[in-house]
Enzyme design. Structure first.
Site, PDB file in Angstrom:
ATOM      1  N   ASN A   1       0.670  -1.005  -0.003  1.00  0.00           N
ATOM      2  CA  ASN A   1       0.193  -0.162   0.084  1.00  0.00           C
ATOM      3  C   ASN A   1       1.105   1.235   0.025  1.00  0.00           C
ATOM      4  O   ASN A   1       1.329   1.526   1.220  1.00  0.00           O
ATOM      5  CB  ASN A   1      -0.402  -0.040   1.306  1.00  0.00           C
TER       6      ASN A   1
ATOM      7  N   ARG B   1      -2.616  -2.485  -3.769  1.00  0.00           N
ATOM      8  CA  ARG B   1      -4.219  -1.304  -3.307  1.00  0.00           C
ATOM      9  C   ARG B   1      -3.527  -0.626  -4.405  1.00  0.00           C
ATOM     10  O   ARG B   1      -2.464   0.162  -4.201  1.00  0.00           O
ATOM     11  CB  ARG B   1      -4.079  -0.826  -2.196  1.00  0.00           C
TER      12      ARG B   1
ATOM     13  N   HIS C   1     -12.433   2.921  -0.471  1.00  0.00           N
ATOM     14  CA  HIS C   1     -12.394   1.477   0.881  1.00  0.00           C
ATOM     15  C   HIS C   1     -13.448   0.471   0.008  1.00  0.00           C
ATOM     16  O   HIS C   1     -13.819   0.149   0.978  1.00  0.00           O
ATOM     17  CB  HIS C   1     -13.452   2.404   1.552  1.00  0.00           C
TER      18      HIS C   1
ATOM     19  N   ARG D   1     -11.589  15.850   6.730  1.00  0.00           N
ATOM     20  CA  ARG D   1     -12.625  16.270   5.122  1.00  0.00           C
ATOM     21  C   ARG D   1     -13.736  16.373   5.675  1.00  0.00           C
ATOM     22  O   ARG D   1     -14.146  16.306   6.614  1.00  0.00           O
ATOM     23  CB  ARG D   1     -12.040  14.700   4.508  1.00  0.00           C
TER      24      ARG D   1
ATOM     25  N   VAL E   1     -12.901   4.293  14.154  1.00  0.00           N
ATOM     26  CA  VAL E   1     -13.599   4.504  15.133  1.00  0.00           C
ATOM     27  C   VAL E   1     -15.179   3.431  14.987  1.00  0.00           C
ATOM     28  O   VAL E   1     -15.228   3.435  15.994  1.00  0.00           O
ATOM     29  CB  VAL E   1     -14.977   5.701  14.050  1.00  0.00           C
TER      30      VAL E   1
ATOM     31  N   GLU F   1      -8.330  -5.366   4.779  1.00  0.00           N
ATOM     32  CA  GLU F   1      -8.126  -4.562   3.328  1.00  0.00           C
ATOM     33  C   GLU F   1      -6.829  -5.564   3.020  1.00  0.00           C
ATOM     34  O   GLU F   1      -7.055  -5.763   1.944  1.00  0.00           O
ATOM     35  CB  GLU F   1      -7.919  -2.924   2.987  1.00  0.00           C
TER      36      GLU F   1
HETATM   37  P1  AMP Z   1      -8.163   3.939  11.095  1.00  0.00           P
HETATM   38  O1  AMP Z   1      -8.358   4.853   9.723  1.00  0.00           O
HETATM   39  O2  AMP Z   1      -8.999   3.168  10.068  1.00  0.00           O
HETATM   40  O3  AMP Z   1      -6.456   3.952  10.977  1.00  0.00           O
HETATM   41  O4  AMP Z   1      -9.245   4.790  11.772  1.00  0.00           O
HETATM   42  C1  AMP Z   1      -7.885   6.032  13.184  1.00  0.00           C
HETATM   43  C2  AMP Z   1      -9.412   6.920  13.800  1.00  0.00           C
HETATM   44  O5  AMP Z   1      -9.891   5.519  14.651  1.00  0.00           O
HETATM   45  C3  AMP Z   1      -8.493   7.526  14.908  1.00  0.00           C
HETATM   46  O6  AMP Z   1      -8.473   8.749  14.167  1.00  0.00           O
HETATM   47  C4  AMP Z   1      -9.332   7.626  15.697  1.00  0.00           C
HETATM   48  O7  AMP Z   1     -10.509   8.414  15.587  1.00  0.00           O
HETATM   49  C5  AMP Z   1      -9.829   6.309  15.970  1.00  0.00           C
HETATM   50  N1  AMP Z   1      -9.716   5.435  16.740  1.00  0.00           N
HETATM   51  C6  AMP Z   1      -8.690   4.543  16.596  1.00  0.00           C
HETATM   52  N2  AMP Z   1      -8.963   3.887  18.090  1.00  0.00           N
HETATM   53  C7  AMP Z   1      -9.968   4.397  18.557  1.00  0.00           C
HETATM   54  C8  AMP Z   1     -10.253   3.969  20.262  1.00  0.00           C
HETATM   55  N3  AMP Z   1      -9.911   3.401  20.929  1.00  0.00           N
HETATM   56  N4  AMP Z   1     -11.366   4.433  20.570  1.00  0.00           N
HETATM   57  C9  AMP Z   1     -11.925   5.564  19.387  1.00  0.00           C
HETATM   58  N5  AMP Z   1     -11.842   6.246  18.269  1.00  0.00           N
HETATM   59  C10 AMP Z   1     -10.534   5.213  18.152  1.00  0.00           C
END
Ligand code: AMP
Length: 401
Positions: free
Chosen positions: A10, A94, A183, A244, A334, A387
């Site tokens: 990636n 990717r 995505h 964003r 999230v 992914e």
């Molecule tokens: P991703 O882009 O899927 O890696 O998600 C990253 C985002 O997930 C971070 O910017 C956080 O806002 C959220 N995140 C990661 N761990 C947690 C957690 N334990 N509780 C709440 N939000 C989280």
């Protein structure tokens, strides 16, 4: 010896994430990340998983993607997993934008590469880095199939009425302005895993997938086929994201240009990098936002409420698009971790058959799980996305067919 390993790459503008998987059991042999490519403070973090080895970190300048991939190859070789291994079946890349033409994973030849290059104007931030990754990997093992797995592919099934913007058709077609969605690898994987969790075939279930990471998108998946998704020409459309804005009146852009005197590039940066949660409250990490809310921080609360309001609107919209919904699946950083977001997103939707079980929602875990109340008509699930596994699975299916 049959080749059963897939190296997943990636490649971002200044980073390369990689995983080496063995497709006999989908196990990970090594994972890693090269960051800050082109800077003095580049870093490679490599974790061999096969022999239970320790993570290694190397710091020091890595000039470009070629140097980065050579460093990755050296790390893999040090664990006996070198790119020269006959067990390596393919490299799965990717690729963010596949336009209308790439509807499935594709073995990369000159023609394919040229088409990915032709799509650079609609994905100026992503496709160039993906192309560099492909060229460098091909240079290291010219005999090996390089497979492109496109973020847009899963969404190419969207009906024309969902994919088209209501603008002049000739202008849209000339400049390839339409809704592509992103995505897709995650939406494909999560919708399938959700069906599995319900004990049903993907053809038999309608799922709303909510991919809520730093970037975020929703999709409506009808019988395994994507019929709508919230991102559009670029990943800017749709949900409120980490940085964003998601949906807004396009006239906001004219207004900022005419009244605030901002340049197009400045507005681009504003909407892609300085908006969303970070623009609203200064933080894009949901952990930090919910912590601040707990302390009574009003800005964090408003950012959260705007995020949830948009999310709810998409759940409602896709409910209407699908007609019948069997499951709503939360995924990504999230979606997988923030119980409060899931609770708030589903609150008040009992009439639509959606209700959570508070205890189930509070449980943390790595496995796909149901969090809906027993009486709820629609299943609500947390389904961790993967992914890299999906890219490896698609690439391997293609080269081993
Ligand atoms: P991703 O882009 O899927 O890696 O998600 C990253 C985002 O997930 C971070 O910017 C956080 O806002 C959220 N995140 C990661 N761990 C947690 C957690 N334990 N509780 C709440 N939000 C989280």
């Amino acid at each position: 010896m049959t080749a059963t390993r897939i190296l997943v790459l990636n490649s971002g503008s200044s980073s390369v994430k990689y995983q080496l998987l063995d497709m006999r059991d989908s196990s990970r042999l090594a994972v890693g990340l090269v960051e800050r490519i082109g800077e003095e403070t580049s870093r490679i973090k490599h974790t061999p998983l096969a022999g239970g080895g320790e993570s290694r970190e190397l710091n020091g300048p890595i000039a470009d993607h070629e140097a980065a991939l050579k460093a990755v190859a050296a790390e893999l070789a040090a664990d006996g997993l070198g790119l020269d291994s006959p067990e390596l079946a393919a490299v799965g890349h990717r690729v963010v934008h596949g336009g209308k033409s790439f509807t499935s994973p594709t073995v990369i030849d000159e023609k394919v590469l040229a088409e990915i290059e032709r799509l650079v104007p609609v994905a100026p931030l992503h496709n160039p880095a993906n192309i560099t990754g492909i060229k460098v990997a091909r240079g290291l093992r010219p005999d090996l199939p390089q497979v492109a797995v496109f973020d847009t592919a899963f969404h190419t099934t969207m009906p024309e009425y969902a994919a088209r913007y209501a603008i002049d058709v000739a202008t849209a077609d000339e400049h390839r302005v339409r809704r592509y969605g992103f995505h897709g690898t995650s939406h494909a994987y999560v919708s399938r895993e959700t069906a599995k969790l319900l004990g049903k075939a993907p053809e038999d279930v309608n799922v709303i997938v909510l991919h809520l990471g730093n970037g975020a998108s929703a999709s409506a998946v009808k019988g395994g086929v994507c019929v709508d998704t919230s991102m559009g020409l670029t990943p800017l459309e749709g949900l409120v994201m980490g940085t964003r804005s998601g949906d807004l009146d396009p006239a906001v852009i004219f207004h900022l240009s005419r009244v605030a005197g901002m340049s197009i590039d400045e507005i681009d940066t504003l909407l892609n990098k300085k908006s969303g949660l970070v623009g609203l409250c200064g933080d894009n990490d949901m952990r930090e936002i919910t912590r601040r809310m707990g302390e009574g921080d009003e800005r964090a609360r408003l950012a959260f409420d705007i995020y949830i309001h948009r999310l709810k609107k998409y759940i409602g919209a896709y409910y209407a698009v699908l007609g019948r919904v069997d499951a709503v699946a939360f995924t990504a950083g999230v979606g997988e971790n923030a119980a409060l977001v899931r609770q708030a997103a589903v609150a008040g939707l009992e009439e639509l058959g959606l209700a959570l079980d508070a205890e189930r929602n509070a449980v943390r875990g790595e496995e796909p799980r149901l969090i809906s109340a027993n009486y709820a008509r629609v299943a609500v699930a947390v389904v961790p996305t993967d992914e890299e596994l999906e890219i490896a699975t698609q690439a391997y299916a293609l080269v081993s067919a």
